[in-house]
Design a protein around this motif. Structure first.
Motif, PDB file in Angstrom:
ATOM      1  N   ALA A 146       0.811  -1.226   0.000  1.00 60.98           N
ATOM      2  CA  ALA A 146       0.000   0.000   0.000  1.00 60.98           C
ATOM      3  C   ALA A 146       0.836   1.263   0.000  1.00 60.98           C
ATOM      4  O   ALA A 146       1.824   1.386   0.737  1.00 60.98           O
ATOM      5  CB  ALA A 146      -0.933   0.004   1.210  1.00 60.98           C
ATOM      6  N   ASP A 171      -3.015  -2.720  -5.266  1.00 56.51           N
ATOM      7  CA  ASP A 171      -3.430  -1.422  -4.700  1.00 56.51           C
ATOM      8  C   ASP A 171      -4.807  -1.416  -4.048  1.00 56.51           C
ATOM      9  O   ASP A 171      -5.448  -0.354  -3.970  1.00 56.51           O
ATOM     10  CB  ASP A 171      -3.383  -0.321  -5.776  1.00 56.51           C
ATOM     11  CG  ASP A 171      -1.972  -0.018  -6.244  1.00 56.51           C
ATOM     12  OD1 ASP A 171      -1.070   0.017  -5.391  1.00 56.51           O
ATOM     13  OD2 ASP A 171      -1.768   0.194  -7.455  1.00 56.51           O
ATOM     14  N   SER A 173      -5.274  -1.855  -0.891  1.00 59.71           N
ATOM     15  CA  SER A 173      -5.120  -1.286   0.452  1.00 59.71           C
ATOM     16  C   SER A 173      -4.535   0.117   0.440  1.00 59.71           C
ATOM     17  O   SER A 173      -4.306   0.703   1.508  1.00 59.71           O
ATOM     18  CB  SER A 173      -4.237  -2.197   1.317  1.00 59.71           C
ATOM     19  OG  SER A 173      -4.948  -3.324   1.755  1.00 59.71           O
ATOM     20  N   GLY A 174      -4.287   0.673  -0.737  1.00 61.27           N
ATOM     21  CA  GLY A 174      -3.687   2.002  -0.780  1.00 61.27           C
ATOM     22  C   GLY A 174      -3.722   2.602  -2.172  1.00 61.27           C
ATOM     23  O   GLY A 174      -4.349   2.076  -3.082  1.00 61.27           O
ATOM     24  N   CYS A 219      -6.873   0.870   6.136  1.00 59.08           N
ATOM     25  CA  CYS A 219      -6.365   0.278   4.903  1.00 59.08           C
ATOM     26  C   CYS A 219      -6.597  -1.227   4.853  1.00 59.08           C
ATOM     27  O   CYS A 219      -6.239  -1.877   3.873  1.00 59.08           O
ATOM     28  CB  CYS A 219      -4.865   0.562   4.763  1.00 59.08           C
ATOM     29  SG  CYS A 219      -4.428   2.311   4.663  1.00 59.08           S
TER      30      CYS A 219
END
Length: 245
Positions: A146, A171, A173-174, A219
């Motif tokens: 992330a 991506d 989680s971020g 996240c």
């Protein structure tokens, strides 16, 4: 239609090209999972992430990456993003803008792309039936997967520059948070199959971490939020889903 074609890539996945811009949809085999604040979250769960409940999903395809600015530009002819770059995720797009994009993309491809349901998003983020039970999408170490406040330098990054999750998806989680199709609502314990969320509401669901997120728990794969459908933010984009045919 001459500017659009699709090819089988590797097991189950499909790659499309639209006006010279290529993107891949990851095949997600259907299955049953526990949605919501499962035990690996510990004591960090919020009330709106409970109770856990069993969800069964049919197979579908989900974007390997968030929709890039290059793809948005190819379809829409303009780029609304705050941070500019072809391989950066598109942002500053509302839920309503995403629907306009999808309508035009479908006209170009002859397919029925859409936003993911909240359940489809979470199942894919968790790794589907290949899940290892990670806190974040692909790892228990947030920096592996992330871009968030502690490593982003307050900006977005090109897609696929962090580690993928168990399904080969990046991506979740971020980088940017992502719109889902559903109206936002509270969970209950009812066992569900292919849920689509409430029939009406004020807010649409958003999922995933983003480059300015300063709370790591937000996240994690089960973390959820919401915004009104007209909102545009420079930390908010989306990824596509395609039902299995």
């Amino acid at each position: 239609m001459a500017d659009v074609f699709c090819k089988k890539c590797y097991f189950g996945n499909e790659t499309f090209t639209v006006k010279g811009v290529e993107f891949t949809m990851i095949a997600v085999e259907g299955g049953t999972f526990t949605m919501g604040a499962t035990p690996e979250q510990g004591s960090d769960a919020e009330d709106w992430e409970k109770p856990t409940h069993q969800v069964t999903l049919s197979s579908y395809y989900i974007g390997e990456t968030e929709v890039t600015q290059a793809l948005w530009q190819a379809v829409m002819g303009k780029n609304p993003s705050w941070y500019k770059g072809d391989n950066l995720p598109v942002e500053e797009v509302s839920w309503n803008d995403c629907q306009d994009f999808i309508k035009k993309l479908n006209a170009l491809t002859g397919k029925n792309f859409r936003l993911p349901t909240e359940a489809e998003w979470e199942y894919a983020a968790r790794g589907g039936n290949k899940s290892s039970g990670y806190k974040y999408s692909g790892s228990n170490n947030i920096t592996d997967v992330a871009w968030y406040i502690n490593n982003s330098g307050s900006k977005t990054y090109p897609v696929k520059t962090k580690q993928a999750n168990e399904l080969g998806i990046y991506d979740m989680s971020g980088n940017v948070q992502e719109w889902c199709q559903d109206w936002y609502g509270f969970y209950d314990r009812i066992v569900q199959t292919n849920p689509i969320g409430p029939v009406m509401g004020e807010f649409r669901v958003i999922r995933g971490g983003n480059w300015e997120e300063n709370v790591e728990v937000n996240c994690q794969t089960w973390s959820r939020g919401c915004l009104v459908p007209s909102d545009r933010r420079n930390y908010l984009g989306f990824r596509l889903v395609l039902s299995a045919e």
